[in-house]
Design an enzyme around this catalytic site. Structure first.
Site, PDB file in Angstrom:
ATOM      1  N   ILE A 160       0.836  -1.198   0.000  1.00 27.70           N
ATOM      2  CA  ILE A 160       0.000   0.000   0.000  1.00 27.70           C
ATOM      3  C   ILE A 160       0.878   1.258   0.000  1.00 27.70           C
ATOM      4  CG2 ILE A 160      -1.710   1.310   1.338  1.00 27.70           C
ATOM      5  CD1 ILE A 160      -2.924  -1.410   2.141  1.00 27.70           C
ATOM      6  N   HIS A 178     -13.510   1.337   8.923  1.00 18.58           N
ATOM      7  CA  HIS A 178     -12.633   0.286   8.373  1.00 18.58           C
ATOM      8  C   HIS A 178     -13.081  -0.144   6.960  1.00 18.58           C
ATOM      9  CE1 HIS A 178      -9.701  -3.117   9.639  1.00 18.58           C
ATOM     10  NE2 HIS A 178      -9.584  -2.831   8.351  1.00 18.58           N
ATOM     11  N   ILE A 179     -13.165   0.842   6.095  1.00 18.45           N
ATOM     12  CA  ILE A 179     -13.637   0.572   4.734  1.00 18.45           C
ATOM     13  C   ILE A 179     -12.567   0.871   3.683  1.00 18.45           C
ATOM     14  CG2 ILE A 179     -16.147   0.832   5.014  1.00 18.45           C
ATOM     15  CD1 ILE A 179     -15.253   3.875   3.964  1.00 18.45           C
ATOM     16  N   GLY A 180     -11.322   1.043   4.164  1.00 24.74           N
ATOM     17  CA  GLY A 180     -10.241   1.379   3.225  1.00 24.74           C
ATOM     18  C   GLY A 180     -10.202   0.444   2.023  1.00 24.74           C
ATOM     19  N   GLY A 181     -10.384  -0.840   2.295  1.00 22.83           N
ATOM     20  CA  GLY A 181     -10.278  -1.818   1.205  1.00 22.83           C
ATOM     21  C   GLY A 181     -11.627  -2.279   0.693  1.00 22.83           C
ATOM     22  N   GLU A 217     -12.944  -2.133  17.446  1.00 19.14           N
ATOM     23  CA  GLU A 217     -13.946  -1.924  16.398  1.00 19.14           C
ATOM     24  C   GLU A 217     -15.175  -2.766  16.720  1.00 19.14           C
ATOM     25  OE1 GLU A 217     -12.078  -2.651  12.602  1.00 19.14           O
ATOM     26  OE2 GLU A 217     -10.590  -1.079  12.935  1.00 19.14           O
ATOM     27  N   SER A 270      -4.183   1.756   8.529  1.00 20.20           N
ATOM     28  CA  SER A 270      -3.530   0.441   8.592  1.00 20.20           C
ATOM     29  C   SER A 270      -4.212  -0.479   9.605  1.00 20.20           C
ATOM     30  CB  SER A 270      -2.040   0.603   8.892  1.00 20.20           C
ATOM     31  OG  SER A 270      -1.826   1.249  10.127  1.00 20.20           O
ATOM     32  N   ASP A 295      -9.283   5.225   9.751  1.00 26.04           N
ATOM     33  CA  ASP A 295     -10.180   4.190   9.222  1.00 26.04           C
ATOM     34  C   ASP A 295     -10.212   2.960  10.131  1.00 26.04           C
ATOM     35  OD1 ASP A 295     -11.856   3.141   7.116  1.00 26.04           O
ATOM     36  OD2 ASP A 295     -10.189   1.855   6.510  1.00 26.04           O
ATOM     37  N   ASP A 336      10.821   2.603   6.263  1.00 33.21           N
ATOM     38  CA  ASP A 336      10.433   1.197   6.438  1.00 33.21           C
ATOM     39  C   ASP A 336      11.545   0.494   7.205  1.00 33.21           C
ATOM     40  OD1 ASP A 336       8.254  -0.744   4.673  1.00 33.21           O
ATOM     41  OD2 ASP A 336       9.878  -1.735   5.763  1.00 33.21           O
TER      42      ASP A 336
HETATM   43  P1  NAI Z   1       2.703  -4.956   3.627  1.00 28.63           P
HETATM   44  O1  NAI Z   1       3.027  -6.081   4.520  1.00 28.63           O
HETATM   45  O2  NAI Z   1       2.864  -5.097   2.161  1.00 28.63           O
HETATM   46  O3  NAI Z   1       3.548  -3.659   4.074  1.00 28.63           O
HETATM   47  C1  NAI Z   1       3.810  -3.315   5.388  1.00 28.63           C
HETATM   48  C2  NAI Z   1       5.170  -2.636   5.410  1.00 28.63           C
HETATM   49  O4  NAI Z   1       5.362  -2.054   6.701  1.00 28.63           O
HETATM   50  C3  NAI Z   1       6.330  -3.597   5.169  1.00 28.63           C
HETATM   51  O5  NAI Z   1       7.157  -3.101   4.158  1.00 28.63           O
HETATM   52  C4  NAI Z   1       7.050  -3.637   6.528  1.00 28.63           C
HETATM   53  O6  NAI Z   1       8.440  -3.837   6.413  1.00 28.63           O
HETATM   54  C5  NAI Z   1       6.727  -2.254   7.060  1.00 28.63           C
HETATM   55  N1  NAI Z   1       6.824  -2.112   8.506  1.00 28.63           N
HETATM   56  C6  NAI Z   1       6.393  -2.955   9.476  1.00 28.63           C
HETATM   57  N2  NAI Z   1       6.616  -2.423  10.678  1.00 28.63           N
HETATM   58  C7  NAI Z   1       7.205  -1.216  10.481  1.00 28.63           C
HETATM   59  C8  NAI Z   1       7.649  -0.209  11.352  1.00 28.63           C
HETATM   60  N3  NAI Z   1       7.565  -0.329  12.674  1.00 28.63           N
HETATM   61  N4  NAI Z   1       8.211   0.889  10.800  1.00 28.63           N
HETATM   62  C9  NAI Z   1       8.319   1.014   9.443  1.00 28.63           C
HETATM   63  N5  NAI Z   1       7.909   0.080   8.576  1.00 28.63           N
HETATM   64  C10 NAI Z   1       7.350  -1.025   9.088  1.00 28.63           C
HETATM   65  O7  NAI Z   1       1.198  -4.551   3.991  1.00 28.63           O
HETATM   66  P2  NAI Z   1       0.165  -3.759   3.069  1.00 28.63           P
HETATM   67  O8  NAI Z   1      -0.593  -4.717   2.233  1.00 28.63           O
HETATM   68  O9  NAI Z   1       0.845  -2.614   2.435  1.00 28.63           O
HETATM   69  O10 NAI Z   1      -0.840  -3.223   4.209  1.00 28.63           O
HETATM   70  C11 NAI Z   1      -0.437  -2.190   5.095  1.00 28.63           C
HETATM   71  C12 NAI Z   1      -1.418  -2.076   6.242  1.00 28.63           C
HETATM   72  O11 NAI Z   1      -2.727  -1.743   5.744  1.00 28.63           O
HETATM   73  C13 NAI Z   1      -1.602  -3.360   7.033  1.00 28.63           C
HETATM   74  O12 NAI Z   1      -1.640  -3.046   8.401  1.00 28.63           O
HETATM   75  C14 NAI Z   1      -2.955  -3.873   6.596  1.00 28.63           C
HETATM   76  O13 NAI Z   1      -3.552  -4.651   7.602  1.00 28.63           O
HETATM   77  C15 NAI Z   1      -3.693  -2.569   6.374  1.00 28.63           C
HETATM   78  N6  NAI Z   1      -4.864  -2.662   5.495  1.00 28.63           N
HETATM   79  C16 NAI Z   1      -5.975  -1.913   5.831  1.00 28.63           C
HETATM   80  C17 NAI Z   1      -7.101  -1.951   5.056  1.00 28.63           C
HETATM   81  C18 NAI Z   1      -8.298  -1.126   5.410  1.00 28.63           C
HETATM   82  O14 NAI Z   1      -9.413  -1.511   5.055  1.00 28.63           O
HETATM   83  N7  NAI Z   1      -8.114  -0.003   6.052  1.00 28.63           N
HETATM   84  C19 NAI Z   1      -7.188  -2.821   3.860  1.00 28.63           C
HETATM   85  C20 NAI Z   1      -5.939  -3.473   3.535  1.00 28.63           C
HETATM   86  C21 NAI Z   1      -4.836  -3.412   4.349  1.00 28.63           C
END
Ligand code: NAI
Length: 403
Positions: free
Chosen positions: A156, A286-289, A263, A233, A258, A175
């Protein structure tokens, strides 16, 4: 032994219709149930079912796994916390999910929120609904040229970086892993650097336990006065009460949230948060996705992975199984052997084949901590007794043949 046209699929929780279409097109039998089933009902339903499709509500525990003959579970969502993955593993049940299918949806919401916040659109709209005409350019800005700090440069975060840059923003990111910068984005060596230098901060880290309250008062203090803050996130990553205080005292001039530490589980439960009724604060449930496109993408992605698994044995992007990308099965039989990860099993398989004078066309092995996944392609002719022999190898978890 599985014949493809007999594979039976049970889809729960109103999974997008594309899933059923894909399975039917491939000759599978599909039953659809719109809700989730509890343990007892599910165990009854699973008799004679090869594949189960669920979303996030259905809980898959050890008892369910032990009382079924499932070959695969499709989690038509992102997370797989609702499934006991370890038990699936040791029972040879392959689990697939759709980790990236809603990435774009989250990114678009983040971009939209940034623009609304930097222009104070949300509050202006609320005022106008109450009859207040507040036409003013004061404290209204463009996002162009602003510094966007992205914490977590995964799927993301990286996609947000690309879109934000194309709109003229300057992107900083931090990151914990060594992530390659896209476009002109600049990597910060420390989170502190990013916090101090960004006009807008957007959190996109994963939900691992160590990220609990990653952003609290100490981090808010480091931010620029008047910063805009987004968290789409996971709820536990931000100290919400501290965020609320910082919005109230004007340190944060706008926030879009979000996700929340608590929740509501059901539509009937009230949502209560210290973020309610704060100025320039967009709260979404929580509707981001949650978009139609994401649901369609999820249905396509998971169903196609399962079809490929059933037809070819491919486990690419399975959550719990060793990931094997296999060539298409042409003019041979494919023997699929799943076993506990103990030494010597590949040798035993090959010994059985050699002693039965069977020529190997191709062979592939991958293991993880718990299990081994061996694929052996053989020429057409074989004596059926080898199936029994292969199934009786000690530590065998599962076996099937593709034609
Ligand atoms: P991803 O796993 O591809 O990316 C997460 C990144 O965060 C990784 O590169 C990781 O190395 C980095 N990371 C972890 N801890 C860290 C820290 N303390 N400091 C800096 N970087 C750190 O995950 P993705 O798919 O990009 O999703 C990101 C977030 O979005 C997740 O928490 C996921 O659950 C959430 N999400 C929320 C949705 C919503 O509806 N609001 C829908 C989809 C995902």
């Amino acid at each position: 032994m599985v014949k493809m046209n007999k594979t039976k699929i049970l889809l729960l929780e109103n999974i997008h219709k594309n899933a059923e279409l894909i399975f039917r097109k491939n000759g599978f039998e599909v039953e659809n149930i719109s809700e989730s089933l509890n343990e007892e009902k599910l165990i009854k339903k699973l008799q004679n079912i090869d594949i189960l499709g669920i979303r996030s509500k259905t809980q898959i525990n050890e008892k369910i796994i032990n009382n079924s003959n499932l070959k695969a579970i499709g989690a038509y969502c992102i997370g797989t916390n609702q499934i006991d993955l370890y038990k699936c593993n040791i029972k040879g049940v392959t689990v697939f999910n759709a980790p990236y299918s809603n990435t774009r949806s989250v990114v678009e919401l983040a971009i939209g929120n940034m623009i609304f916040l930097i222009r104070g659109i949300f509050d202006k709209s609320l005022e106008l609904h109450r009859g207040i005409w507040n036409k003013s350019a004061k404290n209204n800005y463009e996002i162009r040229g602003k510094k966007l700090g992205i914490i977590g440069y995964g799927n993301i975060g990286a996609q947000l970086s690309v879109l934000a840059e194309s709109m003229g923003m300057k992107v900083l990111y931090y990151d914990i892993e060594d992530k390659l910068a896209l476009g002109n984005a600049k990597r910060c060596d420390t989170m502190e650097d990013l916090l101090k230098n960004s006009d807008i901060i957007s959190i996109h880290v994963d939900g691992r336990e160590s990220n609990k309250q990653l952003i609290g008062n100490k981090e808010f203090k480091l931010m620029k006065d008047g910063v805009i803050f987004l968290n789409l996130s996971r709820g536990h990553i931000v100290d919400v009460d501290q965020l609320s205080e910082n919005i109230q005292k004007g340190k944060i001039s706008g926030a879009a949230i979000d996700v929340y530490p608590n929740e509501p589980g059901k539509y009937t439960e009230d949502f209560i948060s210290s973020l309610q009724k704060l100025p320039n604060t967009i709260l979404t449930p929580h509707i981001g996705g949650s978009t139609v496109e994401a649901q369609t993408n999820i249905a396509n992605f998971v169903s196609e992975k399962i079809v490929d698994f059933m037809n070819n044995g491919n486990t690419v992007s399975s959550v719990n199984f060793p990931n094997l990308r296999l060539p298409e099965l042409v003019n041979s039989h494919r023997l699929i052997h799943i076993h506990k990860n103990k030494p010597g099993i590949l040798a035993e398989i090959n010994h059985i084949l050699a002693k039965n004078n069977i020529n190997i066309d191709g062979q592939y092995l991958k293991t993880n901590l718990d299990i081994g996944y061996v694929i052996t392609d053989i020429f057409k002719k074989y004596d059926k007794k080898i199936i029994v022999e292969l199934q009786s190898i000690k530590n065998t978890i599962g076996f099937r043949i593709l034609y």
